[in-house]
Structures are given as structure tokens and as C-alpha cells.
Write a protein that holds these residues in place. Structure first.
Motif, PDB file in Angstrom:
ATOM      1  N   VAL A 135      -1.185  -7.845   1.983  1.00  0.00           N
ATOM      2  CA  VAL A 135      -0.587  -6.656   1.374  1.00  0.00           C
ATOM      3  C   VAL A 135       0.288  -5.962   2.414  1.00  0.00           C
ATOM      4  CG1 VAL A 135      -1.025  -4.443   0.254  1.00  0.00           C
ATOM      5  CG2 VAL A 135      -2.607  -6.352  -0.115  1.00  0.00           C
ATOM      6  N   LYS A 136       1.513  -5.691   2.078  1.00  0.00           N
ATOM      7  CA  LYS A 136       2.411  -5.017   3.012  1.00  0.00           C
ATOM      8  C   LYS A 136       1.993  -3.557   3.206  1.00  0.00           C
ATOM      9  CE  LYS A 136       6.466  -7.867   1.950  1.00  0.00           C
ATOM     10  NZ  LYS A 136       7.861  -7.873   1.440  1.00  0.00           N
ATOM     11  N   ASN A 137       2.262  -3.051   4.400  1.00  0.00           N
ATOM     12  CA  ASN A 137       2.039  -1.636   4.750  1.00  0.00           C
ATOM     13  C   ASN A 137       0.558  -1.254   4.821  1.00  0.00           C
ATOM     14  OD1 ASN A 137       4.825  -1.617   4.552  1.00  0.00           O
ATOM     15  ND2 ASN A 137       4.857  -0.622   2.551  1.00  0.00           N
ATOM     16  N   LEU A 138      -0.327  -2.238   4.834  1.00  0.00           N
ATOM     17  CA  LEU A 138      -1.753  -1.996   4.984  1.00  0.00           C
ATOM     18  C   LEU A 138      -2.190  -2.579   6.328  1.00  0.00           C
ATOM     19  CD1 LEU A 138      -4.437  -0.991   3.702  1.00  0.00           C
ATOM     20  CD2 LEU A 138      -4.729  -3.315   2.802  1.00  0.00           C
ATOM     21  N   PHE A 139      -2.806  -1.748   7.167  1.00  0.00           N
ATOM     22  CA  PHE A 139      -3.212  -2.150   8.506  1.00  0.00           C
ATOM     23  C   PHE A 139      -4.724  -1.983   8.663  1.00  0.00           C
ATOM     24  CE2 PHE A 139       1.186  -1.029   8.629  1.00  0.00           C
ATOM     25  CZ  PHE A 139       1.768  -1.728   9.675  1.00  0.00           C
TER      26      PHE A 139
ATOM     27  N   LYS B 105       3.415   6.121   3.425  1.00  0.00           N
ATOM     28  CA  LYS B 105       4.239   4.920   3.560  1.00  0.00           C
ATOM     29  C   LYS B 105       3.433   3.767   4.144  1.00  0.00           C
ATOM     30  CE  LYS B 105       8.536   7.530   4.323  1.00  0.00           C
ATOM     31  NZ  LYS B 105       7.969   8.899   4.423  1.00  0.00           N
ATOM     32  N   MET B 106       2.487   4.099   5.044  1.00  0.00           N
ATOM     33  CA  MET B 106       1.630   3.105   5.670  1.00  0.00           C
ATOM     34  C   MET B 106       0.179   3.588   5.595  1.00  0.00           C
ATOM     35  SD  MET B 106       3.889   0.898   6.812  1.00  0.00           S
ATOM     36  CE  MET B 106       5.649   1.141   6.469  1.00  0.00           C
ATOM     37  N   ILE B 107      -0.741   2.656   5.369  1.00  0.00           N
ATOM     38  CA  ILE B 107      -2.165   2.984   5.318  1.00  0.00           C
ATOM     39  C   ILE B 107      -2.887   2.172   6.388  1.00  0.00           C
ATOM     40  CG2 ILE B 107      -4.237   3.127   3.885  1.00  0.00           C
ATOM     41  CD1 ILE B 107      -1.881   4.759   2.775  1.00  0.00           C
ATOM     42  N   ILE B 108      -3.680   2.848   7.213  1.00  0.00           N
ATOM     43  CA  ILE B 108      -4.505   2.167   8.214  1.00  0.00           C
ATOM     44  C   ILE B 108      -5.974   2.369   7.855  1.00  0.00           C
ATOM     45  CG2 ILE B 108      -5.175   2.005  10.645  1.00  0.00           C
ATOM     46  CD1 ILE B 108      -2.432   3.137  11.380  1.00  0.00           C
ATOM     47  N   LEU B 109      -6.669   1.274   7.610  1.00  0.00           N
ATOM     48  CA  LEU B 109      -8.109   1.345   7.331  1.00  0.00           C
ATOM     49  C   LEU B 109      -8.871   1.161   8.635  1.00  0.00           C
ATOM     50  CD1 LEU B 109      -8.521  -0.708   4.015  1.00  0.00           C
ATOM     51  CD2 LEU B 109      -8.535   1.782   4.318  1.00  0.00           C
ATOM     52  N   ALA B 110      -9.678   2.162   8.982  1.00  0.00           N
ATOM     53  CA  ALA B 110     -10.487   2.115  10.200  1.00  0.00           C
ATOM     54  C   ALA B 110     -11.843   2.742   9.900  1.00  0.00           C
ATOM     55  CB  ALA B 110      -9.786   2.865  11.328  1.00  0.00           C
ATOM     56  N   THR B 111     -12.477   2.210   8.857  1.00  0.00           N
ATOM     57  CA  THR B 111     -13.700   2.828   8.333  1.00  0.00           C
ATOM     58  C   THR B 111     -14.985   2.289   8.956  1.00  0.00           C
ATOM     59  OG1 THR B 111     -13.760   1.222   6.533  1.00  0.00           O
ATOM     60  CG2 THR B 111     -12.589   3.277   6.116  1.00  0.00           C
TER      61      THR B 111
ATOM     62  N   THR C 298      -7.168  -2.086  19.050  1.00  0.00           N
ATOM     63  CA  THR C 298      -6.680  -2.386  17.698  1.00  0.00           C
ATOM     64  C   THR C 298      -6.166  -1.130  17.017  1.00  0.00           C
ATOM     65  OG1 THR C 298      -8.938  -2.209  16.807  1.00  0.00           O
ATOM     66  CG2 THR C 298      -8.155  -4.413  17.406  1.00  0.00           C
ATOM     67  N   GLY C 299      -6.823   0.001  17.262  1.00  0.00           N
ATOM     68  CA  GLY C 299      -6.360   1.262  16.684  1.00  0.00           C
ATOM     69  C   GLY C 299      -5.008   1.666  17.232  1.00  0.00           C
ATOM     70  N   TYR C 300      -4.845   1.540  18.528  1.00  0.00           N
ATOM     71  CA  TYR C 300      -3.580   1.901  19.173  1.00  0.00           C
ATOM     72  C   TYR C 300      -2.433   1.045  18.640  1.00  0.00           C
ATOM     73  CZ  TYR C 300      -0.286   2.987  22.954  1.00  0.00           C
ATOM     74  OH  TYR C 300       0.813   3.388  23.676  1.00  0.00           O
ATOM     75  N   LEU C 301      -2.670  -0.280  18.566  1.00  0.00           N
ATOM     76  CA  LEU C 301      -1.627  -1.178  18.090  1.00  0.00           C
ATOM     77  C   LEU C 301      -1.298  -0.926  16.621  1.00  0.00           C
ATOM     78  CD1 LEU C 301       0.270  -3.550  18.611  1.00  0.00           C
ATOM     79  CD2 LEU C 301      -1.617  -5.107  18.066  1.00  0.00           C
ATOM     80  N   ALA C 302      -2.314  -0.733  15.793  1.00  0.00           N
ATOM     81  CA  ALA C 302      -2.085  -0.473  14.365  1.00  0.00           C
ATOM     82  C   ALA C 302      -1.269   0.799  14.176  1.00  0.00           C
ATOM     83  CB  ALA C 302      -3.420  -0.366  13.625  1.00  0.00           C
ATOM     84  N   GLY C 303      -1.630   1.863  14.897  1.00  0.00           N
ATOM     85  CA  GLY C 303      -0.893   3.119  14.774  1.00  0.00           C
ATOM     86  C   GLY C 303       0.546   2.996  15.236  1.00  0.00           C
ATOM     87  N   LYS C 304       0.731   2.339  16.350  1.00  0.00           N
ATOM     88  CA  LYS C 304       2.076   2.161  16.912  1.00  0.00           C
ATOM     89  C   LYS C 304       2.976   1.360  15.961  1.00  0.00           C
ATOM     90  CE  LYS C 304       4.304  -0.087  20.917  1.00  0.00           C
ATOM     91  NZ  LYS C 304       5.197   1.028  21.298  1.00  0.00           N
ATOM     92  N   MET C 305       2.452   0.251  15.466  1.00  0.00           N
ATOM     93  CA  MET C 305       3.269  -0.622  14.616  1.00  0.00           C
ATOM     94  C   MET C 305       3.497  -0.013  13.239  1.00  0.00           C
ATOM     95  SD  MET C 305       3.920  -2.746  16.874  1.00  0.00           S
ATOM     96  CE  MET C 305       4.988  -3.806  15.900  1.00  0.00           C
ATOM     97  N   ALA C 306       2.514   0.706  12.719  1.00  0.00           N
ATOM     98  CA  ALA C 306       2.698   1.382  11.429  1.00  0.00           C
ATOM     99  C   ALA C 306       3.793   2.433  11.546  1.00  0.00           C
ATOM    100  CB  ALA C 306       1.391   2.009  10.962  1.00  0.00           C
TER     101      ALA C 306
ATOM    102  N   ALA D 120       0.858  -1.184   0.000  1.00  0.00           N
ATOM    103  CA  ALA D 120       0.000   0.000   0.000  1.00  0.00           C
ATOM    104  C   ALA D 120       0.894   1.234   0.000  1.00  0.00           C
ATOM    105  CB  ALA D 120      -0.893   0.001   1.225  1.00  0.00           C
ATOM    106  N   CYS D 121       0.545   2.228  -0.833  1.00  0.00           N
ATOM    107  CA  CYS D 121       1.421   3.403  -0.945  1.00  0.00           C
ATOM    108  C   CYS D 121       0.668   4.723  -1.044  1.00  0.00           C
ATOM    109  CB  CYS D 121       2.361   3.255  -2.133  1.00  0.00           C
ATOM    110  SG  CYS D 121       1.519   3.046  -3.714  1.00  0.00           S
ATOM    111  N   GLY D 122      -0.656   4.682  -0.992  1.00  0.00           N
ATOM    112  CA  GLY D 122      -1.396   5.940  -1.052  1.00  0.00           C
ATOM    113  C   GLY D 122      -2.876   5.727  -1.254  1.00  0.00           C
ATOM    114  N   ILE D 123      -3.612   6.842  -1.264  1.00  0.00           N
ATOM    115  CA  ILE D 123      -5.063   6.776  -1.471  1.00  0.00           C
ATOM    116  C   ILE D 123      -5.481   7.840  -2.479  1.00  0.00           C
ATOM    117  CG2 ILE D 123      -5.445   5.951   0.888  1.00  0.00           C
ATOM    118  CD1 ILE D 123      -6.574   8.750   1.543  1.00  0.00           C
TER     119      ILE D 123
END
Length: 442
Positions: free
Chosen positions: A395-399, A173-179, A422-430, A159-162
Motif C-alpha cells: 500500500v502506498k504512503n503507509l509506513f 498524506k502519509m501514515i506511519i504505524l508504530a503501535t 526504523t522510526g527515524y527512517l520512516a519519519g524522514k522518508m514519509a 493510505a490517506c487517513g485514519i
């Protein structure tokens, strides 16, 4: 934090900066992910299609926001209905008690009520949203409101952008989906992230409304509309084709009758199991209005009531035992005239009355729809997500974070905690992954 509302003209890619982390979705999980990533030093953009953040948070807990549950952390998992083991890493990275500490640190005092439910002291969900927005501002998160994500870009399976709704491209560089899932679509939860995930090759577990009221067949339930009952027991059964019944949920607490059927904490908690069975089985519920009394003790109490006022009508005599709106319904169910004096009630009639008080039956027709569902059951399969990072295995870099993951829990603050954790962990690891990439490139 800058609030950015992009204009609607097409712009070149290079007109927009590249972020370390882009979070799509400004709800509970999304805001927590943005804060977590920013605290790790990442440059973060938070993209939200609504005109303001936290629309769904605003209506949770009837506007009070039951933001977590203060049960022991190890006991938390027993209240997760689906894929509890998946939550171990995230919940122990940010536990329910650590969540409360964070909100206290950010200036939001909380209180604990019955059932270990945690609320802001103010009883205002808007204070929770303002608290999170303030922390985003302090951490330097760029928030883009009224901005829909139309497409996720990938390069070399990363993942590289939206692409946003104005056709501009935001690189990250990293995308987090939290929709979010599909519940309360008026808040913006319309399944966008699920479609993005499926298009990228992730398995989507069939979605159903959860923590949702139920439609019942019996019309007399509507005659008790508005009646709220506490300290009752409800037992839900699935009826098999061979006639055998299977208990699928039993709980003690509160319920309420409505114009369509039943709702309340007991009903909402049962809806997860009921929804699964309704696809190919019939389901009914037995309501025990007096679970603290055995049939024998209830019989003795009725006899005492009858002896105290032998000439009183049965409908008036039951006023100390049952809610007023329920009395005519129960009497009609056992074909007993409410005007009958209690000294005329036979033992057989008294036994029928006891039986009905202890086991009112209601047939479940269906669950209510997405507009009334608190959460979504189903979503991105946990098999496709690394539970220790929330990163996609496909997919790499997609959380992923929050309700769009196939994890759901009982009512009582558990589902919001799943979003926070899950949001906290995704943000931290991204954010940590961007650090590693920078170090390699130096």
C-alpha cells in the motif's frame, strides 16, 4: 506541540486539518518517527491511545531504560535474531552512536555500563520520555492523547487517513504505524497495528513472546527463588524424537531463579531460540555454576577445602563455593546428607557433586506469557516492507516502524535501537515523500 484530546462527539471530516504525516503510536518508534518527520518540515500528528506517551519506555530496563548499545555498529547486526539484513538501511541512517548524539543534543546525558549497555545518567526512564516529548514540542508535533485509531482509510491503494475512536476522521498524506507488538499489553501493545496491516493485505509472521522468562519442570528451582547468579554458563538443548540433542543457545553471564522457574539476561536472550523449538520439541538447559573451573580444578579445590576442615559437615563446607540456598538443592539431587562430615565423603560422592555443580539440568516447560515478555518475535513480514524507506510494498504512503515489524534482537539495548532507527527512517522518508508530492502539485 499541542496536546489535543478530542471530544467524544461525532465531527465532520472537514473540522480537522489534514496533516502531512500521521504517526499512530506514541512509543519509542512513534515519537522518533514524529520528530524525524517534523524536522524535515512536515506537519505531523502523533496519535496515542494512552493518557501519556512512552508507557512501555517507562518500564524498560527495570525503569532505567537501556536505550541502546555502544557496540561497534557493524557488530550490532550479530545481536539481531531475526532479519538482521533488513536493518542495514535504517541502522546506517541512524546508528547507535548517532542515537546517543541525538539524545545528548536534546539534553539527555548518557553513560555506558557493562556489556556496552547505554543508560541515561539519571537512571530514570522518565527522563528519556520527557526528552522525546520536549523535542516533539520544539518541532511542532501535534499530540493527540487518549485517542485510539480504529481504522486506516485507503484511496486508490494509498493510505490517506485514519478513523479515531470518536468516529472523527483525521486525513494524512502519509501514515506511519508504530503501535508495537503484543508484549506488555498493559502499556497498550495489543496488536492494533498488526490487525490494520493484515487487513491491508500484509503477511503477519506468527507472533511469540520474546526476551521472556521460562517455566521449568523441576520443583527444586522454586526452592532457590530469588537467587541471582553471576558469571555462570547456560547451555540450552532441543531434544529430538530420536533422542539426539541439539545445542540451540549457549551464553555466559547472569541468571536468576524465581517462583516459576528461571529468568535473567541469559534466559531472556535464549528465549528466542527456545520459543521456536518448544512448538514441537522438548528443551532443557544445563547450568554450569563454575564455568571458570574445569572438573579437575574443581576437584582439587574441593579436596583442599575438605583437608582444611575434615570434620566440617558438607553443607557448611560448601558455603565458600556455592550460594547458601543452592547447597541443599544440589546435595538432595545427588542423595548426599548435608550433615555428613567431609572426611566421610567418598571419591564417587565427590565426583557426583562436581558433576552436579557443573551441569545442573532443568527442563523447560514453556515461556512465560505476554505480560512478562519484553518484546514480540514476529509481526509484519519484512518481505512486505521496503527496508530503504520503511514504506509498505503493498500500500502506498503507509509506513511501519518499531516492534510491529518482524525484527527482534538480544537484550542489551538492541531492540530499542531498532525502534529508534526504523522510526527515524520512516519519519524522514514519509516527510520527504510529502515534499515531492507538493512540488509536483505546484
Amino acid at each position: 506541540m499541542r496536546y489535543i484530546v478530542p471530544n467524544k462527539r461525532k465531527v465532520r471530516t472537514n473540522e480537522l486539518k489534514e496533516y502531512d504525516v500521521i504517526v499512530v503510536g506514541g512509543g519509542a518508534a512513534g515519537m522518533m518517527a514524529a520528530i524525524s518527520a517534523a524536522k524535515e518540515g512536515a506537519e505531523v500528528a502523533l496519535v496515542e491511545k494512552n493518557e501519556k506517551l512512552g508507557k512501555k519506555i517507562y518500564i524498560t530496563g527495570k525503569g532505567r531504560c537501556n536505550l541502546t548499545n555502544a557496540c561497534e555498529t557493524e557488530d550490532f547486526f550479530s545481536s539481531i535474531n531475526t532479519n538482521a539484513k533488513f536493518m542495514y538501511s535504517s541502522l546506517y541512517t541512524l546508528s547507535n552512536f548517532q542515537t546517543m548524539d541525538l539524545f545528548h543534543e536534546w539534553g539527555l546525558p548518557t553513560k555506558i555500563e557493562r556489556g556496552n549497555r547505554v543508560f541515561p545518567v539519571s537512571d530514570k526512564s522518565s527522563d528519556v520520555i520527557q526528552c522525546l516529548a520536549k523535542e516533539c514540542r520544539r518541532c511542532g508535533v501535534d499530540i493527540m492523547l487518549q485517542t485510539s485509531c480504529r481504522h486506516i482509510f485507503y484511496q486508490n491503494n494509498q493510505a490517506c487517513g485514519i478513523q479515531m475512536d470518536n468516529s472523527s476522521i483525521l486525513r494524512g498524506k502519509m501514515i506511519i504505524l508504530a503501535t508495537g507488538g503484543l508484549s506488555y499489553p498493559s502499556t497498550g501493545s495489543t496488536g492494533d497495528g498488526l490487525r490494520f496491516a493484515e487487513k491491508a493485505g500484509h503477511q503477519i509472521v506468527s507472533c511469540r513472546p520474546a526476551l521472556v522468562p521460562m517455566n521449568v519442570k523441576e520443583k527444586d528451582a522454586r526452592e532457590m527463588q530469588g537467587l541471582s547468579m553471576k558469571n555462570v554458563e547456560m547451555t540450552f538443548y532441543a531434544q529430538k524424537e530420536n533422542g539426539k540433542k541439539q545445542e540451540i543457545y549457549r551464553g555466559f553471564g547472569e541468571m536468576m531463579f524465581t517462583h516459576f522457574g528461571i529468568t535473567g539476561p541469559l534466559v531472556l536472550s535464549a528465549s528466542h531460540e527456545v520459543g521456536k523449538r518448544l512448538e514441537n520439541q522438548s528443551v532443557y538447559v544445563i547450568l554450569d555454576c563454575k564455568p571458570a573451573l574445569t572438573k579437575e580444578k574443581l576437584d582439587k579445590r574441593l579436596i583442599r577445602e575438605f583437608e582444611t576442615a575434615p570434620n566440617l559437615s558438607i553443607k557448611n563446607c560448601l558455603g565458600s563455593l556455592l550460594p547458601k540456598s543452592m547447597i541443599p538443592v544440589i546435595l538432595k539431587r545427588i542423595s548426599l546428607d548435608g550433615r555428613t562430615a567431609v572426611n566421610q565423603i567418598t571419591k564417587q560422592e565427590r565426583q557426583r557433586l562436581i558433576e552436579e555443580i557443573k551441569s545442573m539440568k532443568f527442563s523447560i516447560l514453556s515461556l512465560r506469557d505476554w505480560k512478562e515478555a519484553i518484546i514480540t518475535s514476529g509481526g509484519v513480514s519484512v518481505k512486505d516492507i521496503d527496508p530503504s524507506t520503511m514504506e509498505s510494498k503493498k500500500v502506498k504512503n503507509l509506513f511501519f516502524a518499531g516492534e510491529m515489524i518482524d525484527v527482534d534482537a538480544m537484550t542489551g539495548g538492541y531492540n530499542l535501537q531498532i525502534a529508534w532507527s526504523t522510526g527515524y527512517l520512516a519519519g524522514k522518508m514519509a516527510a520527504e515523500k510529502t515534499k515531492i508530492r507538493k512540488e509536483i502539485n505546484v
